[in-house]
Design a protein around this motif. Structure first.
Motif: not given
Ligand code: PLP
Length: 364
Positions: A297-315
């Motif tokens: 949503a326009g804000h810089h943030t970061q990937v957290i945890g492992r990237v998986s096949m269909d999904l990833m998690t963000v802070d």
């Protein structure tokens, strides 16, 4: 709802980048390299957007066929040349130029039936030691090709390829290998009556003396740099691809919780986590570690945890009011693919080439 993962291809950025490249090498003709499906941006789409290029470079005869079927009429060069005698007929039928880098190709040309002359780009191995004739074999190869001129062979252009042109000429401690390759090219081709083509994108940007008759940029046209620590924007280039998706979940997670496969990331506090609909099955690199930048949503943030096949998690700390459906940008404007690539231990080219078929392509 359709999966919201998309790659937006910015046609105006492609055209802008071609203009930048031309301005850097005003006396050279520009071959736009569109191998590997236009570095993953879509072969026909890129070729149409870059209709102002003087020629296109491909790595596979099937790509030349696709371009002709799409109505592209500019010259096309098969960058690594043909493999078997029957390819010669296909090259003629498609009016495609060919690289000639090996004596086996010269033999096939000598044995070819009469037909339309083929323009040949004779490749010198000036020091990269991948494709090309060794300097001591180059003149003999040139003589054999020249003897077929007006018959099987049309025009001849002399080419090489640089191994390290991303180290620029402007620093004396750098660029040693490129300087050596230039010297070998000059000495080996001296006095031969043919055009020259040496420069890939990095050499267009940093080695003006190597521009020659034809430049062969690829990455720069897509807005990417392979120069360490510098992105395309540093050279006035604009990214041609934006990779994006949306949040499909926003979850409150307690301090000490471990996120994703193998629980590699531990929440330092109670916090919101976003789940984005993209993973390595879409071409986002699994090797991107926690901390890799991403925009929500326009804000810089970061990937957290492992990237998986269909999904990833963000802070989502620092993304006020984040909610399901919010747009997520993985790379594009303000988030150069080169930065993501560097975190993942590769180059931007590999990332754009790796977008998979389930990603929706949008032209803008
Ligand atoms: C891929 C390629 C290029 C373009 O290289 P970029 O770094 O993308 O500019 C030029 N010439 C040859 C022979 C290539 O294989």
């Amino acid at each position: 709802m359709a999966r919201p993962t998309s790659a937006t291809i910015h046609l105006d950025a492609l055209r802008h980048n071609l203009g930048q490249v031309r301005a850097l090498a005003p006396r050279s003709r520009a071959m736009a390299v569109v191998k590997a499906d236009g570095y993953g941006h879509g072969l026909e789409r890129v070729a149409r957007a870059l209709a102002g290029a003087d020629a296109f470079g491909v790595a596979a005869l099937s790509d030349a066929e696709r371009l002709r079927a799409a109505g592209i009429s500019q010259p096309i060069l098969l960058l690594s040349g043909f493999d078997e005698p029957s390819d010669i007929e296909r090259l003629r039928a498609l009016n495609v130029w060919t690289a000639v880098h090996h004596v086996s190709q010269i033999e096939m040309l000598e044995q070819a039936l009469p037909g339309e002359p083929l323009d040949c780009w004779l490749k010198l191995d000036s020091g990269m030691h991948r494709l090309g004739f060794a300097p001591e074999a180059f003149r003999a190869a040139y003589e054999r090709l020249s003897a077929m001129r007006g018959g099987t062979v049309g025009d001849i252009v002399l080419m090489n390829h640089f191994a390290s042109s991303d180290e620029f000429a402007d620093s004396p401690s750098q660029g040693v290998q490129t300087r050596e390759q230039l010297d070998v090219f000059r000495a080996t081709t001296a006095g031969l009556d043919a055009g020259h083509s040496l420069a890939n994108s990095a050499a267009v940007l940093g080695w003006p003396e190597a521009h020659g008759t034809w430049i062969r940029p690829g990455g720069a046209l897509y807005g990417m740099s392979v120069v360490e620590g510098r992105t395309g924007a540093d050279f006035g280039l604009r990214p041609a691809m934006t990779l994006s998706t949306r949040l499909i979940a926003v979850n409150r997670v307690r301090r000490g919780s471990r996120i994703g496969y193998a629980g590699t990331w531990e929440c330092p506090e109670d916090m919101d986590i976003g789940v984005a609909a993209i993973g390595y099955g879409d071409g986002y690199p699994r090797a991107a570690p926690a901390g890799t930048p991403v925009r929500v949503a326009g804000h810089h943030t970061q990937v957290i945890g492992r990237v998986s096949m269909d999904l990833m998690t963000v802070d989502l700390r620092g993304v006020p009011g984040a909610k399901v459906g919010d747009p997520v940008t993985l790379w594009g404007e303000d988030l150069p693919v080169e930065i993501i690539a560097e975190r993942a231990g590769t180059i931007g080219y590999e990332l754009t080439c790796s977008i998979t078929r389930r990603v929706r392509f949008i032209e803008r």
